[in-house]
Design an enzyme around this catalytic site. Structure first.
Site, PDB file in Angstrom:
ATOM      1  N   CYS A  45       0.823  -1.216   0.000  1.00  0.00           N
ATOM      2  CA  CYS A  45       0.000   0.000   0.000  1.00  0.00           C
ATOM      3  C   CYS A  45       0.854   1.262   0.000  1.00  0.00           C
ATOM      4  O   CYS A  45       2.055   1.228   0.275  1.00  0.00           O
ATOM      5  CB  CYS A  45      -0.897   0.045   1.248  1.00  0.00           C
ATOM      6  SG  CYS A  45      -1.997  -1.362   1.460  1.00  0.00           S
ATOM      7  N   CYS A  49      -2.855   4.957   2.661  1.00  0.00           N
ATOM      8  CA  CYS A  49      -3.968   4.052   2.370  1.00  0.00           C
ATOM      9  C   CYS A  49      -5.014   4.109   3.495  1.00  0.00           C
ATOM     10  O   CYS A  49      -4.666   4.075   4.679  1.00  0.00           O
ATOM     11  CB  CYS A  49      -3.458   2.623   2.217  1.00  0.00           C
ATOM     12  SG  CYS A  49      -4.762   1.425   1.806  1.00  0.00           S
ATOM     13  N   CYS A  76      -2.606  -2.970  -3.501  1.00  0.00           N
ATOM     14  CA  CYS A  76      -3.885  -2.770  -2.826  1.00  0.00           C
ATOM     15  C   CYS A  76      -4.897  -2.190  -3.809  1.00  0.00           C
ATOM     16  O   CYS A  76      -4.578  -1.282  -4.578  1.00  0.00           O
ATOM     17  CB  CYS A  76      -3.683  -1.817  -1.643  1.00  0.00           C
ATOM     18  SG  CYS A  76      -5.201  -1.295  -0.830  1.00  0.00           S
ATOM     19  N   CYS A  79      -5.906   1.813  -2.491  1.00  0.00           N
ATOM     20  CA  CYS A  79      -5.028   2.972  -2.708  1.00  0.00           C
ATOM     21  C   CYS A  79      -4.230   2.890  -4.006  1.00  0.00           C
ATOM     22  O   CYS A  79      -3.557   3.852  -4.375  1.00  0.00           O
ATOM     23  CB  CYS A  79      -4.082   3.159  -1.525  1.00  0.00           C
ATOM     24  SG  CYS A  79      -2.862   1.827  -1.320  1.00  0.00           S
TER      25      CYS A  79
END
Length: 357
Positions: A45, A49, A76, A79
């Site tokens: 991430c 995030c 992810c 994000c």
């Protein structure tokens, strides 16, 4: 153009402790500085995030998204940490096309044909990634080349044509907009510019206000008059600068604001900045007293949601404290996020405005 690697603060995020603190705070200043992976899920991430934070023992850090991908982590879906590297490559492709164009200035259609996407998509994606449209970037690059020509000793006409301007009219329009002065004034290092200033006591300390016939050019806050004056001269090294005897009506407006007598000093400004910086400053000026916005909210407001760090840089380069109220811009988690004139002053200003609202 906004770089994806520059940050507005001195934090290096070079240690895991610094990185972990940034992750816990969802520090927007850490965007692009590193990425974190969660060993239990195999997902990586951005520091900001919105997902729930893992425990520290399940986190690994990576300097680039490519490093996380090579380590076997998946991006992810909330994000999208892999999107930034794709945006960088796309921006580089467009910028290379603009900088390498040798027949006037490329149109949006020209650039669309090079990168293989529709003009509308290119326009939207480039602006989201950089904070400016392709046309605005072209204008900024021409001004940069023009400035370089002048600094190398060329005359205004030679620098104008070398930079790609077709006429003196287009040059003067861009120069006035981007540099806040005429080409001749810039060529002379601003020596034809004339500024006057006043210094006085305020609840925040000593305050210097410099102004031209157009409006306020600089407001600085500190504790030492000599340092404030020297800082002004450093900002405008070749301008004619003189101290005004007595006070000034604009200075009194600022004192009334700091004394809680008026909600905001709505005064004329004479400020130099890029097109993007002026968009940020204008958005900041309409944030009501007693309210705050995050750097990300300002980025969304000016239709550049991915330009959060560029917004932070514009705040840091704001020369007109109080009148352009960047003290109302805070981090997404509500924390201060720093202030050019000191976080204690930022806190005091917000407290003043909240007491009046």
């Amino acid at each position: 153009m906004h770089s994806t690697t520059n940050r507005n603060d001195s934090t290096s995020y070079s240690s895991d402790d610094e990185r972990w603190a940034a992750v816990l705070e969802r520090d927007s200043r850490a965007e692009g500085a590193f990425y974190y992976g969660v060993t239990s899920t195999g997902i990586f991430c951005r520091p900001t995030c919105p997902s729930r934070r893992p425990t520290r023992d399940r986190v690994a850090f990576f300097p680039a998204s490519e490093d996380a991908l090579r380590a076997g982590y998946r991006p992810c879906k909330r994000c999208r940490p892999d999107a930034e590297s794709r945006d960088v490559e796309f921006v580089r492709q467009v910028v290379d096309a603009i900088d390498g164009w040798d027949d006037g200035q490329p149109t949006l259609a020209n650039l669309s044909a090079i990168v293989g996407m529709s003009p509308a998509h290119l326009q939207r994606k480039f602006k989201q990634a950089t904070g400016v449209s392709p046309a605005e970037y072209v204008r900024q690059r021409r001004i940069q080349r023009f400035r370089t020509g002048l600094k190398e000793g060329n005359d205004v006409t030679t620098s104008m044509y070398d930079a790609g301007f077709e006429s003196s009219a287009s040059l003067y329009e861009s120069a006035e907009r981007e540099m806040g002065m005429t080409p001749g004034e810039y060529r002379a290092g601003g020596k034809d510019a004339s500024l006057r200033f006043v210094i006085g006591d305020t609840p925040l300390g000593r305050l210097l206000m410099a102004y031209s016939d157009r409006g306020i050019a600089s407001i600085q806050i500190g504790n030492d008059d000599d340092e404030l004056v020297q800082s002004l001269r450093d900002e405008f090294p070749s301008a004619t600068i003189a101290e005004e005897s007595g006070t000034h009506p604009w200075f009194q407006v600022i004192l009334n604001y700091l004394g809680g007598k008026i909600p905001h000093p709505d005064l004329p400004v004479d400020v130099q900045g890029t097109a993007f910086q002026r968009r940020v400053w204008q958005a900041i000026r309409v944030v009501p007293p007693g309210e705050t916005r995050s750097y990300r909210e300002i980025a969304v407001e000016i239709d550049s949601p991915n330009a959060v760090r560029a917004v932070a840089n514009a705040c840091a380069n704001n020369r007109i404290a109080l009148v352009i109220p960047c003290h109302r811009i805070v981090r997404s988690d509500g924390k201060s996020g720093g202030y050019r004139w000191g976080e204690e002053r930022k806190t005091a200003l917000l407290a003043l405005e909240n007491s009046e609202s």
